[in-house]
Scaffold this motif. Structure first.
Motif, short mmCIF file in Angstrom:
data_model
loop_
_atom_site.label_atom_id
_atom_site.label_comp_id
_atom_site.label_asym_id
_atom_site.label_seq_id
_atom_site.Cartn_x
_atom_site.Cartn_y
_atom_site.Cartn_z
N VAL A 50 -2.80 1.35 -3.73
CA VAL A 50 -2.46 2.24 -2.64
C VAL A 50 -2.55 1.54 -1.35
CG1 VAL A 50 -3.89 3.98 -1.72
CG2 VAL A 50 -4.12 3.95 -4.05
N PHE A 51 -3.12 0.47 -1.05
CA PHE A 51 -3.15 -0.24 0.07
C PHE A 51 -1.64 -0.96 0.31
CE2 PHE A 51 -7.40 -0.58 -1.45
CZ PHE A 51 -8.07 0.10 -0.20
N THR A 52 -1.45 -0.80 1.64
CA THR A 52 -0.10 -1.64 2.09
C THR A 52 -0.36 -2.68 2.86
OG1 THR A 52 -0.07 -0.05 3.86
CG2 THR A 52 1.22 0.59 1.91
N LEU A 53 0.68 -3.58 2.90
CA LEU A 53 0.50 -4.98 3.73
C LEU A 53 0.85 -4.43 5.08
CD1 LEU A 53 1.97 -7.60 1.16
CD2 LEU A 53 -0.44 -6.98 1.68
N ALA A 54 0.89 -5.22 6.13
CA ALA A 54 1.14 -5.20 7.71
C ALA A 54 2.78 -4.72 7.55
CB ALA A 54 0.85 -6.29 8.23
N ASP A 55 3.59 -5.31 6.79
CA ASP A 55 4.92 -5.07 7.01
C ASP A 55 5.56 -3.66 6.23
OD1 ASP A 55 4.76 -5.90 4.21
OD2 ASP A 55 6.00 -7.31 4.31
N GLY A 56 4.33 -3.04 5.70
CA GLY A 56 4.67 -1.54 5.12
C GLY A 56 5.03 -1.84 3.63
N ALA A 99 3.91 -2.35 -0.22
CA ALA A 99 2.71 -2.08 -1.13
C ALA A 99 2.41 -3.42 -1.73
CB ALA A 99 3.15 -1.09 -1.96
N ALA A 100 1.21 -3.55 -1.60
CA ALA A 100 0.74 -4.93 -2.53
C ALA A 100 0.60 -4.63 -3.61
CB ALA A 100 -0.80 -5.05 -1.61
N SER A 101 0.82 -5.83 -4.35
CA SER A 101 0.75 -5.91 -5.99
C SER A 101 -0.44 -6.93 -6.23
CB SER A 101 2.01 -6.08 -6.42
OG SER A 101 2.41 -7.57 -6.17
N PRO A 102 -0.68 -6.87 -7.54
CA PRO A 102 -1.90 -7.73 -7.91
C PRO A 102 -1.43 -9.12 -8.06
CG PRO A 102 -1.56 -5.95 -9.72
CD PRO A 102 -0.54 -5.89 -8.39
N THR A 103 -0.13 -9.53 -8.03
CA THR A 103 0.40 -10.95 -7.75
C THR A 103 0.74 -11.08 -6.70
OG1 THR A 103 2.50 -10.08 -8.01
CG2 THR A 103 1.50 -10.63 -10.17
N GLY A 104 0.56 -10.29 -5.45
CA GLY A 104 0.58 -10.77 -4.28
C GLY A 104 1.96 -10.58 -3.58
N ARG A 105 2.95 -10.15 -4.60
CA ARG A 105 4.53 -10.03 -4.42
C ARG A 105 4.73 -8.43 -3.92
NH1 ARG A 105 6.21 -12.06 -9.18
NH2 ARG A 105 4.43 -12.86 -9.63
N SER A 106 5.72 -8.11 -3.12
CA SER A 106 6.00 -6.62 -2.96
C SER A 106 6.19 -6.11 -4.28
CB SER A 106 6.85 -6.44 -1.67
OG SER A 106 7.76 -6.94 -2.21
N ARG A 107 6.11 -4.68 -4.47
CA ARG A 107 6.51 -3.82 -5.37
C ARG A 107 7.75 -3.28 -5.20
NH1 ARG A 107 1.49 -0.34 -7.10
NH2 ARG A 107 3.27 0.88 -6.96
N PRO A 108 9.08 -3.67 -5.50
CA PRO A 108 10.25 -2.82 -5.02
C PRO A 108 10.24 -1.48 -5.27
CG PRO A 108 10.63 -4.46 -6.82
CD PRO A 108 9.24 -4.47 -6.51
N GLU A 109 9.69 -0.95 -6.42
CA GLU A 109 9.66 0.44 -6.67
C GLU A 109 8.87 1.17 -5.61
OE1 GLU A 109 6.28 -0.96 -9.04
OE2 GLU A 109 8.34 -1.82 -8.75
N ALA A 110 7.71 0.56 -4.92
CA ALA A 110 6.86 1.18 -4.05
C ALA A 110 7.82 1.30 -2.59
CB ALA A 110 5.57 0.73 -3.86
N VAL A 166 -7.29 -2.40 -14.97
CA VAL A 166 -6.45 -1.43 -14.99
C VAL A 166 -6.50 -0.43 -13.59
CG1 VAL A 166 -4.95 0.42 -15.72
CG2 VAL A 166 -4.99 -1.74 -17.13
N SER A 167 -7.65 0.12 -13.91
CA SER A 167 -8.24 1.03 -12.78
C SER A 167 -8.38 0.11 -11.37
CB SER A 167 -9.36 1.59 -13.10
OG SER A 167 -9.97 2.36 -12.19
N LEU A 168 -8.70 -0.99 -11.32
CA LEU A 168 -8.92 -1.62 -9.97
C LEU A 168 -7.51 -1.89 -9.52
CD1 LEU A 168 -10.53 -3.04 -7.99
CD2 LEU A 168 -10.60 -5.15 -9.45
N ARG A 169 -6.48 -2.21 -10.31
CA ARG A 169 -5.07 -2.79 -9.94
C ARG A 169 -4.55 -1.39 -9.45
NH1 ARG A 169 -2.19 -4.31 -14.74
NH2 ARG A 169 -1.82 -2.03 -15.15
N ASP A 170 -4.77 -0.36 -9.96
CA ASP A 170 -4.10 1.22 -9.53
C ASP A 170 -4.68 1.41 -8.33
OD1 ASP A 170 -2.61 1.13 -11.77
OD2 ASP A 170 -3.93 2.54 -13.01
N ALA A 171 -6.02 1.21 -8.12
CA ALA A 171 -6.83 1.43 -6.86
C ALA A 171 -6.07 0.61 -5.90
CB ALA A 171 -8.36 1.27 -6.94
N ALA A 172 -6.18 -0.89 -6.09
CA ALA A 172 -5.56 -1.67 -4.93
C ALA A 172 -4.10 -1.24 -4.66
CB ALA A 172 -5.63 -3.02 -5.69
#
Length: 134
Positions: free
Chosen positions: A73-79, A81-92, A65-71
């Motif tokens: 923070v990072f964003t993909l090139a298209d702006g 947010a990266a999610s653990p599943t590799g799909r974008s997070r719509p809320e971000a 959970v801590s690692l997922r929360d830390a990850a």
């Protein structure tokens, strides 16, 4: 008299056989008790291992959970947010869009508003300069 003596001998033989069978049963019961004691010891060891495995699983879950929360923070090139599943997070993405709408058009003003982002590299470079002068 010989019949009495023969009868006594038979009784004595039977008592000896009973004694030998009793000794054999005693040894068998001791072996069973030893086996039960060993099984009890192994069961207790297994219970301790199960507790340790459960604690390790809880720790790994907390770390994931801590690692997922830390990850997050990072964003993909298209702006997005990266999610653990590799799909974008719509809320971000929606939060970023709302923030972009409130951001002033002057980038220097936007950077002043995000002082924490500008302070960390400055202090890191100042530390590097101090080392260079020593």
């Amino acid at each position: 008299m010989s019949q009495v003596r023969d009868a006594i001998q038979r009784v004595s033989d039977i008592v000896s056989e009973i004694s030998a069978a009793s000794d054999e049963q005693t040894r068998g019961i001791e072996q069973v008790n030893q086996a039960v004691s060993q099984m009890d010891e192994v069961t207790q060891q297994n219970a301790a291992l199960v507790e340790q495995a459960a604690a390790a699983a809880r720790s790994l879950e907390e770390q994931s959970v801590s690692l997922r929360d830390a990850a997050a923070v990072f964003t993909l090139a298209d702006g997005v947010a990266a999610s653990p599943t590799g799909r974008s997070r719509p809320e971000a993405a929606s939060v970023r869009a709302a923030a972009a709408a409130r951001t002033p058009s002057d980038p220097s003003r936007a950077m002043r508003g995000n002082a924490s982002a500008t302070r960390a590299p400055a202090s890191a470079s100042a530390g590097a300069e101090e080392w260079a002068t020593l």
